[in-house]
Structures are given as structure tokens and as C-alpha cells.
Design a protein around this motif. Structure first.
Motif, mmCIF file in Angstrom:
data_model
loop_
_atom_site.group_PDB
_atom_site.id
_atom_site.type_symbol
_atom_site.label_atom_id
_atom_site.label_comp_id
_atom_site.label_asym_id
_atom_site.label_seq_id
_atom_site.Cartn_x
_atom_site.Cartn_y
_atom_site.Cartn_z
ATOM 1 N N CYS A 166 83.498 84.386 35.599
ATOM 2 C CA CYS A 166 82.791 83.114 35.458
ATOM 3 C C CYS A 166 83.050 82.154 36.600
ATOM 4 O O CYS A 166 82.253 81.258 36.856
ATOM 5 C CB CYS A 166 83.158 82.461 34.125
ATOM 6 S SG CYS A 166 84.788 81.668 34.105
ATOM 7 N N CYS A 175 87.136 79.553 34.632
ATOM 8 C CA CYS A 175 88.143 79.525 33.566
ATOM 9 C C CYS A 175 89.551 79.383 34.167
ATOM 10 O O CYS A 175 89.727 79.374 35.384
ATOM 11 C CB CYS A 175 88.059 80.803 32.716
ATOM 12 S SG CYS A 175 88.598 82.298 33.587
ATOM 13 N N CYS A 199 90.169 82.422 36.555
ATOM 14 C CA CYS A 199 89.341 82.399 37.772
ATOM 15 C C CYS A 199 89.794 81.276 38.704
ATOM 16 O O CYS A 199 89.824 81.448 39.929
ATOM 17 C CB CYS A 199 87.867 82.214 37.411
ATOM 18 S SG CYS A 199 87.119 83.695 36.705
ATOM 19 N N CYS A 254 89.220 87.338 34.266
ATOM 20 C CA CYS A 254 88.408 86.233 33.718
ATOM 21 C C CYS A 254 88.416 86.260 32.194
ATOM 22 O O CYS A 254 88.330 87.314 31.573
ATOM 23 C CB CYS A 254 86.973 86.352 34.227
ATOM 24 S SG CYS A 254 85.867 85.127 33.502
HETATM 25 ZN ZN LIG Z 1 86.619 83.197 34.493
#
Ligand SMILES: [Zn+2]
Ligand SMILES: NC(=O)c1ccc[n+]([C@@H]2O[C@H](COP(=O)([O-])OP(=O)(O)OC[C@H]3O[C@@H](n4cnc5c(N)ncnc54)[C@H](O)[C@@H]3O)[C@@H](O)[C@H]2O)c1
Ligand SMILES: [Zn+2]
Length: 383
Positions: free
Chosen positions: A90, A93, A96, A104
Motif C-alpha cells: 500500500c 501502512c 511500508c 505490508c
Molecule cells: Zn503497506
């Protein structure tokens, strides 16, 4: 469209499927130009990976041309030539944000350990992959990048996994100037890990496998010393002997769950599924590294436990490092190494196979036939 489809262990074929639609505003649909088969795909092909469903299309290494974009996509437009990392992530998050793209938290409702991977079973999110004419790319503004004009298609393809992973394997080894690095496995990941080790200051690089044609590639492509483990009663003794009795400073496992070299381990993992993978190469790594050394694990293992020599690792004071590769994190360095001529990733490609003949590609790569190292798949529309 034409797409590779899994029918069960050792059975794949090409079928007609619908072109995937945009499902989310940040999706892109990519017309695949080249895909590859990875050693990881063999774990699926051999029925080693839980929840690999009949009907799934594999393929997490691919490049292509953007065919369609969802309404929120800003970084890509139809017609762009793109490379897509094997991770689906994504970009925002907790994990990430820390560069752990392969971990992720938002892309895989089926597991908490691993994130999303194209074409890699429902354990890894259930996304269809790129061994097809078209593929849906979620989070299109996050993962893919436009391929630089100067980069060849096959070099870009190798950056989507194998090269990035080999480089990451060397990186996690924390190689210091002059270190002795041993790489178990002379597949694509091991070959790239060996070549990358020099770029990080290694003083010696030794590659271990039992397939002479791959070892020969390790010598010519990665300038490595080569050792065929089948020629020794005990490969660990040989690794100690060649390193002055101490062991290597850094050992990289580029073999993973289906390691050969010990019948009992092989049968309890690959055949009986009593382990998440045979840890032969990993145990050899733990035994071959010196006390206080680092073992970097790029080889993939299934979710279940494996009989790893953890006590020895603990008592030797080892550092064990591992992950699925966060591919895009490696790209800036890889791009400059390729542009400067320090790495020539496409040199390991041995086969170019039309998508319609992909079953033969799996058969050749799985059986290590015809001196196969890296098979590339060409969809009919792109041929
Ligand atoms: Zn993520
Ligand atoms: N961490 C990641 O992000 C990541 C990414 C890509 C691949 N992988 C994994 O890396 C591993 C290697 O991938 P690949 O594409 O190079 O696969 P591959 O199957 O082409 O190569 C594996 C090599 O290991 C050799 N081998 C088998 N048993 C051995 C042993 N005991 N000691 C030394 N060598 C042995 C085989 O002969 C083969 O040449 C696989 O497990 C794959 O799933 C992980
Ligand atoms: Zn892969």
C-alpha cells in the motif's frame, strides 16, 4: 486473454480468461510484454505452498505496457512501459512507511507474516500474476515504475525480483571489506547474490551447488570460486577447510524449501509436508559460517516450522537476517550498477518461451533440463 493456469501439482496449462477489470480507483491493467518463471514458482508448481488454488495464474516477475488506469492513478498513463515489483503493497501502512514493502499490512487478509505477492497462492493474498497477456496491478501509484529509456526489457524484468533479491541477500549479509562470502545455490538468486557481494567489498566469493552447468555460470557471470557439494562427503568440512578452519564471514542461503543433499530432510518436507521446507542449505549455512558471522536467508520457506539448527546458531552468536525482498527499495542502486555496467542481469537468461508453451517452460526449469537457468515467457500479443 491467454493466461497460464494452475491445475494441480506439476500441472499447468494456458487457458482463455477474461482480461482483468479495474477493481479499485488506484488499479492499473498492464499488458504484459515479458514475464519470467522464478525458483519461487517451483514451490507452487510442486504443491509446496498452502492454499495454491486451481485456476490461479502465477507470475510475479513481469514488465509491460500500461493498458488502462483507474480514476485515481496519477503516476502512470496508458502506453507507459513499466516494471512492476513482485510485492503488492500500500505504501502507507506502519510497515511500508519503514521500507518493509514485503510486509505490508493492508494487502493480504490471509496471513499476518507475508504481504501480497502477484500469482503466489492465497497464502500471499490470492492475486493473479503476470504469466498472462494482461494483469491487474493494485496500488498502481506505489509499486510500478516507468522503465528508464536506456534499460533493456530483460534487464528490467530481472529487476522485478531475482536481481533485487540477490542484491538484498548480499546487503543483509552486512559484508565488510575483505569478507569471505559463501553462497549456497547457483540459481538466479544465488548468481546475483554472488555478483552483488563483490560490489559490497567481499574479498572472496564461493558458490556451492551440485549442478555443474550452474556452477560454471557462477564462475563466468559472478567471478566466483565454485564448489560442487556432491563431490564431498561433508560440504561443511570443505567450507571450514577452505576458510582456514574458522568458517566464512557471511553465508547466503539462496536455495530455500526444496534443498537437495539430505534424503530424510527432503522426504519429510517436499514429500510428506511435515516441515515448512527442507532446511538443508540453511543448516549448512549455520554450520559453515564462523562464530559471530551472519547468515542471510533469501531462500523461501513455507509457513510451518522447519528443523533448523537453532541451538547452534544461538551458541555461535550468529546474526540471522531474512525477508522477502522489498524490491523497489533496491532499484536506485541497481539502476546505477546496470547503467555503469557493473551488473548485466540479462546474461543469465537461458530460455525465451512463448506463453502458449509455458507448461514446457515449467517442466524444463523444474527439471533443470537443457542447462536452464532463467526462463523468460513471451505472451503471444507481445511476440
Ligand atoms: Zn503497506
Ligand atoms: N526472499 C525473496 O524475496 C525471494 C525472491 C525470489 C526467490 N526466492 C527464493 O530463493 C530461492 C532461489 O530462487 P532461484 O530462482 O534462484 O531458484 P532455483 O531453483 O533456480 O535455484 C536453486 C538452486 O539451489 C540448488 N540447490 C539445491 N539444494 C542445494 C543445497 N543443499 N546446497 C546448495 N545448492 C542447492 C539447486 O540445484 C538450484 O541450482 C527459492 O527458494 C526462491 O523461492 C526468495
Ligand atoms: Zn520470485
Amino acid at each position: 486473454m491467454r493466461a497460464m493456469v494452475y491445475r494441480g501439482p506439476y500441472k499447468v496449462r494456458v487457458e482463455e480468461k477474461d482480461i482483468p477489470p479495474i477493481e479499485h480507483p488506484n488499479d492499473a491493467i498492464v499488458a504484459v510484454q515479458l514475464a519470467a518463471i522464478c525458483g519461487s514458482d517451483l514451490h507452487l508448481y510442486h504443491g509446496m505452498m498452502p492454499d495454491t488454488r486451481v485456476g490461479m495464474t502465477f507470475g510475479h516477475e513481469f514488465i509491460g505496457v500500461v493498458h488502462e488506469v483507474g480514476p485515481s492513478v496519477q503516476n502512470l498513463k496508458p502506453g507507459d512501459r513499466v516494471m512492476v515489483p513482485f510485492n503488492i503493497y500500500c505504501g502507507s501502512c506502519y510497515f511500508c512507511a519503514r521500507g518493509l514493502y514485503s510486509n505490508c499490512h493492508n494487502v493480504n487478509p490471509n496471513a499476518t507474516a507475508v504481504g501480497g505477492i502477484y500469482g503466489y497462492s492465497h497464502t500471499c493474498g490470492g492475486y493473479d500474476g503476470g504469466q498472462a497477456e494482461f494483469v491487474r496491478v493494485p496500488f498502481a501509484d506505489v509499486g510500478p515504475a516507468v522503465i528508464p529509456d536506456w534499460m533493456s526489457d530483460e534487464d528490467a524484468l530481472m529487476c522485478t525480483d531475482a536481481l533485487a533479491t540477490g542484491y538484498f541477500g548480499a546487503q543483509l549479509g552486512d559484508i565488510a571489506e575483505g569478507d569471505v562470502v559463501v553462497v549456497f545455490g547457483a540459481g538466479p538468486v544465488g548468481l546475483y547474490a554472488a555478483a552483488s557481494s563483490w560490489l559490497m567489498g567481499a574479498g572472496r566469493v564461493i558458490v556451492v551447488d551440485y549442478l555443474d552447468y550452474r556452477l560454471e555460470k557462477a564462475r563466468t557471470f559472478a567471478n566466483a570460486e565454485i564448489v560442487n557439494f556432491a563431490e564431498y562427503d561433508d560440504i561443511v568440512v570443505e567450507m571450514k577447510t577452505t576458510t582456514g578452519g574458522l568458517g566464512a564471514d557471511v553465508v547466503i542461503d539462496a536455495v530455500g524449501a526444496e534443498a537437495d543433499g539430505n534424503l530424510l530432510q527432503h522426504v519429510t518436507s517436499a514429500k510428506l509436508k511435515m516441515q515448512g521446507g527442507s532446511p538443508i542449505a540453511l543448516n549448512w549455512a549455520i554450520d559453515s559460517v564462523r562464530k559471530g558471522g551472519t547468515v542471510s536467508v533469501m531462500g523461501a520457506y513455507g509457513p510451518m516450522f522447519s528443523a533448523v539448527k537453532f541451538g547452534d546458531a544461538m551458541n555461535k552468536g550468529l546474526t540471522l537476517r531474512m525477508n522477502q525482498c522489498p524490491v523497489k527499495r533496491q532499484w536506485p542502486r541497481l539502476f546505477s550498477h546496470i547503467q555503469n555496467g557493473y551488473l548485466k542481469p540479462s546474461d543469465i537468461v537461458t530460455h525465451r518461451i512463448p506463453l502458449d508453451h509455458i507448461a514446457e517452460g515449467y517442466h524444463i526449469f523444474s527439471g533443470k533440463l537443457d542447462n536452464c537457468i532463467k526462463p523468460v515467457i513471451v505472451p503471444s500479443a507481445a511476440a
